[in-house]
Motif scaffolding. Structure first.
Motif, short mmCIF file in Angstrom:
data_model
loop_
_atom_site.label_atom_id
_atom_site.label_comp_id
_atom_site.label_asym_id
_atom_site.label_seq_id
_atom_site.Cartn_x
_atom_site.Cartn_y
_atom_site.Cartn_z
N LEU A 56 0.83 -1.20 0.00
CA LEU A 56 0.00 0.00 0.00
C LEU A 56 0.86 1.25 0.00
O LEU A 56 0.55 2.23 -0.69
CB LEU A 56 -0.94 -0.01 1.21
CG LEU A 56 -2.07 -1.04 1.18
CD1 LEU A 56 -2.88 -0.97 2.46
CD2 LEU A 56 -2.98 -0.81 -0.02
N GLU A 57 1.94 1.22 0.77
CA GLU A 57 2.85 2.36 0.84
C GLU A 57 3.51 2.62 -0.51
O GLU A 57 3.61 3.75 -0.97
CB GLU A 57 3.92 2.11 1.91
CG GLU A 57 4.94 3.21 2.05
CD GLU A 57 4.35 4.51 2.56
OE1 GLU A 57 4.96 5.56 2.31
OE2 GLU A 57 3.29 4.47 3.19
N GLN A 58 3.94 1.55 -1.18
CA GLN A 58 4.62 1.72 -2.47
C GLN A 58 3.64 2.17 -3.55
O GLN A 58 3.98 3.01 -4.39
CB GLN A 58 5.30 0.42 -2.88
CG GLN A 58 6.41 -0.04 -1.94
CD GLN A 58 7.49 1.01 -1.78
OE1 GLN A 58 7.49 1.79 -0.84
NE2 GLN A 58 8.43 1.04 -2.71
N VAL A 59 2.43 1.64 -3.54
CA VAL A 59 1.42 2.06 -4.52
C VAL A 59 1.08 3.54 -4.29
O VAL A 59 0.88 4.29 -5.26
CB VAL A 59 0.16 1.19 -4.43
CG1 VAL A 59 -0.95 1.75 -5.30
CG2 VAL A 59 0.48 -0.24 -4.86
N LYS A 60 1.03 3.95 -3.04
CA LYS A 60 0.78 5.36 -2.72
C LYS A 60 1.87 6.24 -3.33
O LYS A 60 1.58 7.29 -3.94
CB LYS A 60 0.75 5.54 -1.20
CG LYS A 60 0.65 7.00 -0.75
CD LYS A 60 0.86 7.11 0.76
CE LYS A 60 1.04 8.56 1.18
NZ LYS A 60 1.44 8.68 2.61
N LYS A 61 3.12 5.83 -3.20
CA LYS A 61 4.23 6.61 -3.79
C LYS A 61 4.08 6.69 -5.31
O LYS A 61 4.22 7.76 -5.90
CB LYS A 61 5.57 5.94 -3.46
CG LYS A 61 6.00 5.97 -2.02
CD LYS A 61 7.33 5.26 -1.88
CE LYS A 61 7.68 5.00 -0.44
NZ LYS A 61 8.95 4.23 -0.30
N ILE A 62 3.79 5.55 -5.92
CA ILE A 62 3.68 5.50 -7.38
C ILE A 62 2.55 6.42 -7.85
O ILE A 62 2.71 7.15 -8.83
CB ILE A 62 3.44 4.04 -7.84
CG1 ILE A 62 4.71 3.21 -7.58
CG2 ILE A 62 3.07 3.99 -9.31
CD1 ILE A 62 4.51 1.71 -7.74
N ALA A 63 1.43 6.41 -7.12
CA ALA A 63 0.29 7.27 -7.48
C ALA A 63 0.65 8.74 -7.31
O ALA A 63 0.35 9.57 -8.18
CB ALA A 63 -0.92 6.90 -6.64
N GLU A 64 1.29 9.08 -6.19
CA GLU A 64 1.64 10.48 -5.93
C GLU A 64 2.67 11.01 -6.93
O GLU A 64 2.71 12.21 -7.21
CB GLU A 64 2.15 10.63 -4.50
CG GLU A 64 1.05 10.47 -3.45
CD GLU A 64 1.56 10.61 -2.03
OE1 GLU A 64 2.80 10.54 -1.83
OE2 GLU A 64 0.74 10.78 -1.12
N LEU A 65 3.50 10.12 -7.45
CA LEU A 65 4.49 10.52 -8.46
C LEU A 65 3.88 10.57 -9.86
O LEU A 65 4.55 10.99 -10.81
CB LEU A 65 5.68 9.54 -8.45
CG LEU A 65 6.58 9.59 -7.21
CD1 LEU A 65 7.47 8.35 -7.15
CD2 LEU A 65 7.42 10.85 -7.21
N GLY A 66 2.62 10.15 -9.99
CA GLY A 66 1.94 10.18 -11.28
C GLY A 66 2.43 9.10 -12.22
O GLY A 66 2.50 9.31 -13.44
#
Length: 317
Positions: free
Chosen positions: A200-210
């Motif tokens: 979840l943490e890594q997917v959050k990063k990927i989403a926030e980075l676009g």
């Protein structure tokens, strides 16, 4: 299909066999040819799911990509270590406030050694969300006997644990220019983000980075077996790995036989260093743009060698 025919037959319009032989069933695709046919008959020797799986595997094999680039996320595309350092510095300040008295130079060295002792083997370990927070608690414990008599050691440990978990509350910022460089990499081949940590943490990063348009893989460990698995999943003539960690990104990729392995150098100060005594069989680059140039050179040389081989064969036949 059989159940549907039997249901229709129960209405008295004919037997299931008669319905199955009707022109609407038999002539729908008359005159057309297909590369693949899925047999969904109840008596088919293989289930429809197995047939679809085998069809996809065959399509992937026939359409093998030229190049797949696996790219790490933390400290390669976005900042990561700096947030851990910020939290460790908070804990260091709290310990310092409660010490009876110690030369600052001695304290700095001892705290750094304590963090390395309790968290320094992170690159050899499976990811666990509580690992960093616990290492901060253990660092406090290393100084407990030298704290003032009125210091509440248990409260200090709990505060250190809280700050340790807060490392996941940051919005991990892009390393300047890396997202644009990552998108430029896609001109060379498919780019797959291969990262380690809490999903979840890594997917959050990927989403926030676009970067949600990229394929991505999240594991709690990186070793040669996982690299081989990903190479099979993302079948290609050539695979490449780009990352910053010697232990997580480079050595497992080399062990798995990837022909292009590139380390993104990071010159920032850190409590964590996963270097060791290893023969350098990988390339080094300061950013993803330089990594792209290394890949281009490899591909060019490979094509050049192939052309020479073809010319040799033509000259000797």
């Amino acid at each position: 299909n059989l159940a549907a025919r039997e249901k229709e037959a129960a209405k008295g319009v004919g037997t299931a066999e008669q319905i199955g032989s009707h022109i609407s069933e038999t002539e729908l695709d008359h005159g057309r040819t297909f590369d693949y046919v899925i047999d969904n008959d109840i008596d088919a020797p293989e289930s429809m799911f197995v047939q679809v799986r085998d069809m996809i595997r065959d399509i992937q094999h026939k359409n093998k990509q030229e190049l797949v680039i696996f790219c790490d996320l933390d400290n390669t595309v976005c900042e990561c270590n700096e947030y851990y350092i910020l939290q460790a510095e908070k804990v260091k300040g709290l310990i310092e406030q409660n010490l009876r008295g110690m030369p600052m130079e001695d304290f700095e060295e001892r705290f750094s050694n304590s963090v390395r002792k309790h968290n320094g083997d992170y690159s050899h370990s499976f990811f666990h969300r509580s690992r960093f927070a616990q290492s901060m608690v253990d660092a406090v414990g290393d100084f407990a006997d030298e704290m003032r008599s009125d210091a509440d050691v248990l409260a200090i440990k709990e505060k250190a644990r809280e700050w340790g978990y807060q490392v996941f509350d940051y919005s991990y910022e892009e390393i300047e220019g890396r997202v644009k460089q990552l998108r430029e990499l896609r001109k060379l081949g498919e780019v797959v983000l291969f990262t380690m940590g809490d999903r979840l943490e890594q997917v959050k990063k990927i989403a926030e980075l676009g970067l949600m348009e990229f394929s991505f893989e999240v594991f709690d460990y990186k070793d040669a077996t996982i690299y081989r698995h990903l190479c099979a999943k993302y079948d290609a003539k050539t695979h490449c790995m780009i990352g910053d960690s010697l232990q997580r990104d480079l050595l497992p990729a080399l062990e798995a036989g990837l022909p292009i392995v590139i380390r993104i150098t990071d010159k920032k100060e850190s409590y964590w260093n996963d270097d060791g005594t290893h023969e350098k069989k990988y390339h080094q680059a300061e950013d993803l743009k330089e990594a792209a140039d290394i890949i281009k050179d490899y591909v060019y040389e490979k094509e050049h060698q192939r052309a020479k081989s073809m010319n040799y064969l033509e000259d000797h036949t």
